[in-house]
Design a protein around this motif. Structure first.
Motif, PDB file in Angstrom:
ATOM      1  N   PRO A 246       0.833  -1.217   0.515  1.00 19.89           N
ATOM      2  CA  PRO A 246       0.176   0.075  -0.037  1.00 19.89           C
ATOM      3  C   PRO A 246       0.283   1.279  -0.177  1.00 19.89           C
ATOM      4  O   PRO A 246       2.383   0.999   0.052  1.00 19.89           O
ATOM      5  CB  PRO A 246      -1.004   0.072   1.575  1.00 19.89           C
ATOM      6  N   ALA A 247       0.138   2.914  -0.185  1.00 17.04           N
ATOM      7  CA  ALA A 247       1.000   4.043  -0.413  1.00 17.04           C
ATOM      8  C   ALA A 247       0.296   4.535   0.181  1.00 17.04           C
ATOM      9  O   ALA A 247      -1.161   4.893   0.182  1.00 17.04           O
ATOM     10  CB  ALA A 247       1.222   3.979  -1.807  1.00 17.04           C
ATOM     11  N   VAL A 248       0.776   5.604   1.273  1.00 15.32           N
ATOM     12  CA  VAL A 248       0.575   7.044   1.053  1.00 15.32           C
ATOM     13  C   VAL A 248       0.734   7.802   0.071  1.00 15.32           C
ATOM     14  O   VAL A 248       2.067   7.680   0.036  1.00 15.32           O
ATOM     15  CB  VAL A 248       1.018   7.382   2.374  1.00 15.32           C
ATOM     16  N   PHE A 249      -0.301   9.035  -0.678  1.00 19.66           N
ATOM     17  CA  PHE A 249       0.274   9.497  -0.883  1.00 19.66           C
ATOM     18  C   PHE A 249       0.054  11.322  -0.148  1.00 19.66           C
ATOM     19  O   PHE A 249      -0.737  11.426  -0.047  1.00 19.66           O
ATOM     20  CB  PHE A 249      -0.875  10.000  -2.429  1.00 19.66           C
ATOM     21  N   PHE A 250       0.921  11.805  -0.277  1.00 15.84           N
ATOM     22  CA  PHE A 250       1.637  13.057   1.008  1.00 15.84           C
ATOM     23  C   PHE A 250       1.092  14.001  -0.197  1.00 15.84           C
ATOM     24  O   PHE A 250       2.079  14.047  -0.814  1.00 15.84           O
ATOM     25  CB  PHE A 250       2.571  13.046   1.776  1.00 15.84           C
ATOM     26  N   ASP A 251       0.162  14.906   0.144  1.00 16.21           N
ATOM     27  CA  ASP A 251       0.269  16.090  -0.364  1.00 16.21           C
ATOM     28  C   ASP A 251       1.268  17.024   0.330  1.00 16.21           C
ATOM     29  O   ASP A 251       1.724  16.432   1.354  1.00 16.21           O
ATOM     30  CB  ASP A 251      -0.925  16.708  -0.154  1.00 16.21           C
ATOM     31  N   ARG A 252       2.406  18.097  -0.416  1.00 10.42           N
ATOM     32  CA  ARG A 252       3.279  19.155  -0.112  1.00 10.42           C
ATOM     33  C   ARG A 252       2.999  20.098   1.079  1.00 10.42           C
ATOM     34  O   ARG A 252       2.918  19.940   2.461  1.00 10.42           O
ATOM     35  CB  ARG A 252       4.089  19.155  -0.861  1.00 10.42           C
TER      36      ARG A 252
ATOM     37  N   THR B 283       2.271  17.189  -5.635  1.00 14.34           N
ATOM     38  CA  THR B 283       1.682  18.103  -4.788  1.00 14.34           C
ATOM     39  C   THR B 283       1.769  19.298  -5.850  1.00 14.34           C
ATOM     40  O   THR B 283       2.897  19.148  -8.096  1.00 14.34           O
ATOM     41  CB  THR B 283       3.317  18.641  -3.905  1.00 14.34           C
ATOM     42  N   ASN B 284       0.808  20.209  -6.091  1.00 15.59           N
ATOM     43  CA  ASN B 284      -0.112  20.689  -7.443  1.00 15.59           C
ATOM     44  C   ASN B 284       1.814  21.872  -6.947  1.00 15.59           C
ATOM     45  O   ASN B 284       1.657  22.730  -6.477  1.00 15.59           O
ATOM     46  CB  ASN B 284      -0.754  21.594  -7.147  1.00 15.59           C
ATOM     47  N   GLN B 285       2.082  22.349  -8.615  1.00 18.83           N
ATOM     48  CA  GLN B 285       3.255  23.982  -8.367  1.00 18.83           C
ATOM     49  C   GLN B 285       2.965  24.497  -9.114  1.00 18.83           C
ATOM     50  O   GLN B 285       3.838  24.583  -9.787  1.00 18.83           O
ATOM     51  CB  GLN B 285       4.679  23.062  -8.382  1.00 18.83           C
ATOM     52  N   SER B 286       1.847  25.191  -9.279  1.00 11.88           N
ATOM     53  CA  SER B 286       1.391  26.197 -10.365  1.00 11.88           C
ATOM     54  C   SER B 286       2.307  27.362 -10.551  1.00 11.88           C
ATOM     55  O   SER B 286       2.082  27.998 -11.427  1.00 11.88           O
ATOM     56  CB  SER B 286       0.329  26.951  -9.945  1.00 11.88           C
ATOM     57  N   GLY B 287       3.042  27.815  -9.293  1.00  9.65           N
ATOM     58  CA  GLY B 287       4.573  28.798  -9.686  1.00  9.65           C
ATOM     59  C   GLY B 287       5.145  28.482 -10.388  1.00  9.65           C
ATOM     60  O   GLY B 287       5.559  29.773 -10.623  1.00  9.65           O
TER      61      GLY B 287
ATOM     62  N   VAL C  57      -4.261   9.013   0.147  1.00 11.58           N
ATOM     63  CA  VAL C  57      -3.870  10.190   0.416  1.00 11.58           C
ATOM     64  C   VAL C  57      -4.169  10.788   1.470  1.00 11.58           C
ATOM     65  O   VAL C  57      -5.386  11.364   2.145  1.00 11.58           O
ATOM     66  CB  VAL C  57      -4.884  11.217  -0.883  1.00 11.58           C
ATOM     67  N   ILE C  58      -2.918  11.972   1.929  1.00 13.05           N
ATOM     68  CA  ILE C  58      -3.316  12.614   3.329  1.00 13.05           C
ATOM     69  C   ILE C  58      -3.103  14.260   2.845  1.00 13.05           C
ATOM     70  O   ILE C  58      -2.257  14.852   2.546  1.00 13.05           O
ATOM     71  CB  ILE C  58      -2.486  11.906   4.024  1.00 13.05           C
ATOM     72  N   GLY C  59      -4.268  14.973   2.618  1.00 15.92           N
ATOM     73  CA  GLY C  59      -4.019  16.574   2.033  1.00 15.92           C
ATOM     74  C   GLY C  59      -4.853  17.722   2.851  1.00 15.92           C
ATOM     75  O   GLY C  59      -5.635  16.708   4.007  1.00 15.92           O
ATOM     76  N   ASP C  60      -4.294  18.443   2.725  1.00 19.42           N
ATOM     77  CA  ASP C  60      -5.338  19.877   3.203  1.00 19.42           C
ATOM     78  C   ASP C  60      -6.290  20.463   2.664  1.00 19.42           C
ATOM     79  O   ASP C  60      -6.671  21.173   3.782  1.00 19.42           O
ATOM     80  CB  ASP C  60      -4.063  20.644   4.232  1.00 19.42           C
ATOM     81  N   LYS C  61      -6.263  20.077   1.313  1.00 16.15           N
ATOM     82  CA  LYS C  61      -7.471  21.050   0.577  1.00 16.15           C
ATOM     83  C   LYS C  61      -8.368  19.844   0.050  1.00 16.15           C
ATOM     84  O   LYS C  61      -8.047  18.747   0.339  1.00 16.15           O
ATOM     85  CB  LYS C  61      -7.114  21.626  -0.317  1.00 16.15           C
ATOM     86  N   GLU C  62      -9.284  20.320   0.356  1.00 19.70           N
ATOM     87  CA  GLU C  62     -11.028  19.709  -0.430  1.00 19.70           C
ATOM     88  C   GLU C  62      -9.994  18.749  -2.146  1.00 19.70           C
ATOM     89  O   GLU C  62     -10.319  17.985  -2.622  1.00 19.70           O
ATOM     90  CB  GLU C  62     -11.844  20.490  -0.958  1.00 19.70           C
TER      91      GLU C  62
END
Length: 400
Positions: free
Chosen positions: A233-239, A280-284, A360-365
């Motif tokens: 199994p895997a944990v997908f972390f948002d950054r 991680t989304n990196q729109s910067g 997945v562990i994230g802080d946004k919807e």
């Protein structure tokens, strides 16, 4: 940080009979591919090794041809060829000029699934630090007498002893080669007992899947089960907002502030036998605030900081695109940008992930929507200690 791993691949493999007359034992197909390829892939996913040195002997030309100018990710593969059997100690002595001052050494005919970086992080004292297998039943293997982390003695097989066994994985200080007086030389039989007597040999016991392909029955068992055993199994972390505080378009190491318990949370995932990924989304990048190489450099720095405590990320995935970007080549809609699941599905194509027990562990919807789209559980992290949050949601990877 230790940056080199060496693998012993020069033995004759006589117990496997006809199989190894023409092919080195680690190059035999196990689970549909050379066993050595599997060992190398397991090392590469830790993301810390610049070089893997293959210590070849019997039928070395097959190893040399297969790995000629080979690179796996950022790891180069180098072959050292001995011209006559010199034993495990002799193989190291022969390759002395190629070895780093401190390196990881593995047997090429066995696989032990545990967190290698935990061993490396602990290996500060002593000239050799051994990985030991705990909970082994039976009398086939010799036992190691351990006092704390100090190896005191070795007990031969058949003596009815209990305790951990040597797993064939070591962190070694190159100065050990100075103890080799004659050749051929065996590390296990001639060097390690002396180190134990002098107090220079340490050990840590671990539990995890182990297979040794050295005898026919175990070779057959490995061929049957190895691929499934490496599925995890895997944990997908948002950054940003999960591993580090979201300060707005973070790309510089001096601006990154870890979330409390973040590195420890990743280590808990490693120790439980899960893959650990970052998505991680990196729109910067699309907005022109920084470039892709800044993202890669930051992730490498984060990996080095995690490795100091024995933690690692198996893969960092990022999406530089945004439909409102000001940099033309990134101004687009991407199925890798969360809430789309593309980064997750790309990882699943590259790694043997058990999606039924992943999360997945994230802080946004948008993180939760990406999890749902990929068909895995999503857990919303709203602050606090990430290690505590993660440990409440983990089960050992071997459990259903």
């Amino acid at each position: 940080m230790l940056r080199q791993a060496a693998i012993l691949v020069g033995g004759l493999g006589t117990r496997l009979g006809e199989r190894t007359k023409l092919v080195p034992k680690p190059m035999l197909d196990v689970g549909g591919r050379p066993f050595l390829d599997t060992l190398i892939d397991e090392l590469v996913r830790y993301g810390v090794f610049d070089e893997i040195l293959l210590l070849a002997g019997h039928k070395a030309e097959i190893v040399e041809t297969h790995y000629a100018a080979a690179v796996r990710g950022r790891t180069r593969i180098v072959v050292s060829r001995e011209t006559e059997p010199l034993g495990t100690g002799g193989a190291l002595l022969h390759a002395r000029d190629l070895l780093h001052d401190r390196f990881l050494l593995l047997n090429g005919d066995s696989l032990f699934d545990f967190n290698l970086l935990d061993l490396i992080a602990r290996a500060h004292d002593g000239r050799v630090h051994m990985a030991l297998r705990d909970g082994v039943v039976g009398d086939r293997y010799g036992r190691v007498v351990l006092d704390g982390d100090m190896v005191r003695d070795f007990i031969a097989p058949g003596a009815g002893a209990t305790g951990p066994v040597n797993a064939g994985i070591y962190v070694i200080d190159k100065s050990v080669l100075d103890d080799i007086a004659t050749l051929p030389a065996s590390l296990e039989q001639e060097i390690f007992p002396g180190l134990a007597k002098s107090g220079a040999l340490r050990g840590t016991a671990y539990r995890g899947y182990f297979i040794d392909i050295g005898i026919p029955d175990d070779f057959a068992r490995a061929d049957r089960e190895l691929r499934q055993q490496l599925r995890r199994p895997a944990v997908f972390f948002d950054r940003d907002g999960v591993l580090n505080h979201d300060s707005g378009y973070t790309f510089e190491t001096h601006r990154l502030e870890w979330i409390e318990g973040a590195r420890e949370a990743v280590k808990a995932v490693n120790d439980a036998g899960y893959f650990a990924f970052v998505i991680t989304n990196q729109s910067g990048v699309a907005r022109g605030y920084y470039e892709e190489h800044h993202v890669v450099t930051l992730h490498r720095w984060m990996a080095d900081q995690m490795a100091l405590i024995g933690a690692h990320i198996d893969a960092f995935e990022y999406c530089p695109d945004h439909p409102d970007g000001t940099v033309a080549r990134y101004c687009r809609t991407s199925d890798r940008r969360k809430p789309a699941p593309g980064m997750i599905t790309d990882l699943v194509r590259r790694f043997p992930v058990d999606m039924t027990r992943s999360m997945v562990i994230g802080d946004k919807e948008s993180d939760m929507e990406a999890a749902q789209a990929a068909g895995v559980a999503g857990h919303l992290f709203e602050g606090g200690n990430l290690e505590t949050f993660v440990k409440q949601r983990l089960s050992p990877a071997g459990e259903a």
